[in-house]
Design a protein around this motif. Sequence first.
Motif, short mmCIF file in Angstrom:
data_model
loop_
_atom_site.label_atom_id
_atom_site.label_comp_id
_atom_site.label_asym_id
_atom_site.label_seq_id
_atom_site.Cartn_x
_atom_site.Cartn_y
_atom_site.Cartn_z
N GLU A 251 36.57 -10.68 -32.06
CA GLU A 251 35.46 -11.51 -32.54
C GLU A 251 34.77 -12.23 -31.39
N ALA A 252 35.57 -12.67 -30.41
CA ALA A 252 34.98 -13.32 -29.23
C ALA A 252 34.12 -12.33 -28.45
N VAL A 253 34.58 -11.09 -28.33
CA VAL A 253 33.80 -10.04 -27.66
C VAL A 253 32.48 -9.82 -28.39
N ALA A 254 32.53 -9.78 -29.71
CA ALA A 254 31.32 -9.53 -30.50
C ALA A 254 30.30 -10.65 -30.30
N VAL A 255 30.76 -11.91 -30.27
CA VAL A 255 29.84 -13.03 -30.05
C VAL A 255 29.23 -12.94 -28.66
N ALA A 256 30.09 -12.67 -27.66
CA ALA A 256 29.60 -12.57 -26.28
C ALA A 256 28.55 -11.48 -26.13
N HIS A 257 28.82 -10.31 -26.70
CA HIS A 257 27.88 -9.20 -26.59
C HIS A 257 26.58 -9.49 -27.34
N LYS A 258 26.70 -10.11 -28.50
CA LYS A 258 25.51 -10.43 -29.29
C LYS A 258 24.55 -11.33 -28.52
N HIS A 259 25.12 -12.27 -27.74
CA HIS A 259 24.29 -13.23 -27.01
C HIS A 259 24.16 -12.89 -25.52
N GLN A 260 24.63 -11.68 -25.16
CA GLN A 260 24.53 -11.20 -23.78
C GLN A 260 25.13 -12.20 -22.78
N LEU A 261 26.33 -12.65 -23.13
CA LEU A 261 27.07 -13.58 -22.28
C LEU A 261 28.37 -12.92 -21.83
N PRO A 262 28.83 -13.18 -20.61
CA PRO A 262 30.12 -12.66 -20.18
C PRO A 262 31.27 -13.37 -20.90
N LEU A 263 32.31 -12.63 -21.19
CA LEU A 263 33.53 -13.19 -21.77
C LEU A 263 34.65 -13.09 -20.75
N ILE A 264 35.24 -14.23 -20.43
CA ILE A 264 36.40 -14.31 -19.54
C ILE A 264 37.63 -14.53 -20.41
N ILE A 265 38.65 -13.71 -20.22
CA ILE A 265 39.92 -13.91 -20.94
C ILE A 265 41.01 -14.23 -19.94
N ASP A 266 41.65 -15.37 -20.14
CA ASP A 266 42.84 -15.71 -19.37
C ASP A 266 44.04 -15.18 -20.14
N ALA A 267 44.64 -14.13 -19.61
CA ALA A 267 45.80 -13.49 -20.25
C ALA A 267 47.01 -13.59 -19.32
N ALA A 268 47.17 -14.76 -18.72
CA ALA A 268 48.10 -14.94 -17.60
C ALA A 268 49.47 -14.31 -17.81
N ALA A 269 50.10 -14.59 -18.95
CA ALA A 269 51.49 -14.13 -19.15
C ALA A 269 51.58 -12.92 -20.07
N GLU A 270 50.45 -12.34 -20.43
CA GLU A 270 50.46 -11.23 -21.37
C GLU A 270 51.06 -9.97 -20.76
N GLU A 271 51.71 -9.18 -21.62
CA GLU A 271 52.39 -7.96 -21.19
C GLU A 271 51.43 -6.76 -21.11
N ASP A 272 50.42 -6.75 -21.97
CA ASP A 272 49.52 -5.60 -22.05
C ASP A 272 48.42 -5.74 -21.01
N LEU A 273 48.39 -4.83 -20.03
CA LEU A 273 47.44 -4.89 -18.93
C LEU A 273 46.16 -4.10 -19.21
N PHE A 274 46.05 -3.50 -20.37
CA PHE A 274 44.88 -2.70 -20.72
C PHE A 274 44.10 -3.26 -21.90
N LYS A 275 44.78 -3.92 -22.82
CA LYS A 275 44.24 -4.29 -24.12
C LYS A 275 42.93 -5.06 -24.05
#
Length: 362
Positions: free
Chosen positions: A173-197
């Motif tokens: 949903e965050a991606v959809a909002v960012a794309h709709k308004h042509q804004l970059p989305l930064i995700i801090d996934a510091a401790a996450e295991e999935d490096l592709f998701k």
Amino acid sequence: MTISYDQFGLKEVINASGKMTILGVSKVSENVLAAQRFGGEHFFEMSELAIQTGAYLAQLLKVEDAQIVSSASAGIAQSVAAIIGQGSLYHVYHPYTDRIKQREIILPKGHNVDYGTPVEVMVSQGGGQVVEAGYANGCSPEQVEMMITENTAALLYIKSHHTVQKSMLTVEEAVAVAHKHQLPLIIDAAAEEDLFKYSQAGADLVIYSGAKAIEGPSSGLVIGKGQYIEWLRLQGKGIGRAMKIGKDNILGLTQALADRLENGSESGESMKQRLAPFISALNQISGLKATIVQDGAGRDIYRASVKLQEHSAKEVIAALKSADPAIYTREYQANNGIIEFDIRAVDASELEKIITRLKEIM
């Protein structure tokens, strides 16, 4: 000289709290140590080292580009600065200039957490101004959208067990909002295991800690769109200068990530199998009730949850830390009389020491 705990008057530590910065985060493998040693023993054109290791990691992670930084926190600050400056050299040398008005970084209120320092401190260091969306107990895509103005520079999403988990907009949903308004989305996934998701979901920049799930040395990794990574590299001449990372840790993280992709990490099923005898032994101790629980943020991580029936959890936690070796646990539910033990970095002999110490305390 042989390095030892005694040499510096330090206690040995058993880390049953997880990948925590206050304890040095992770142990590194022999492969990683060898890569760090190669880095320490040789010279490099540092700008080229950054570019080439970034290209190598980008190919492994199937993204346009990547940049190794000193920590995930540095990744937040430099990503924010990169987005605000958009490649301007004037901005690099004058990061907080009044000439640039587009500095607002929209963040769900429940994501503005203190993970050792508040998220907004790192955003401010990058020259951003946090604008909170929604409330502490919920944030919808519509609540993010209503905060967007002509001064919005980017959206920031914190994927972490530290954040509020309920009633929050999803990454998609965050991606959809960012794309709709042509804004970059930064995700801090510091401790996450999935490096592709998160990059595959459409995030423009994704930040990882190099020393947590990747089990590398002190470092961070930012991956994503090539243009934004180029702007981020420019921060090495600006605010990134105070956050620079050495050649040894650049190569150590590169090796750690390659090893992580080849070998994977311990599965939740393996953790449960290792936990089973530990749980059984804990349940033999009077005053304790132990069970296996999954990570609260839904990751494939399982821990021992110990409910204290007669003692104060906070007093037991303090007693575990006071001995040598000091035993550190997860303290987030201490006010509910619960102590959690994360065994990812704990071996069998250390589990026995934990059991023995709990018997003494009880």
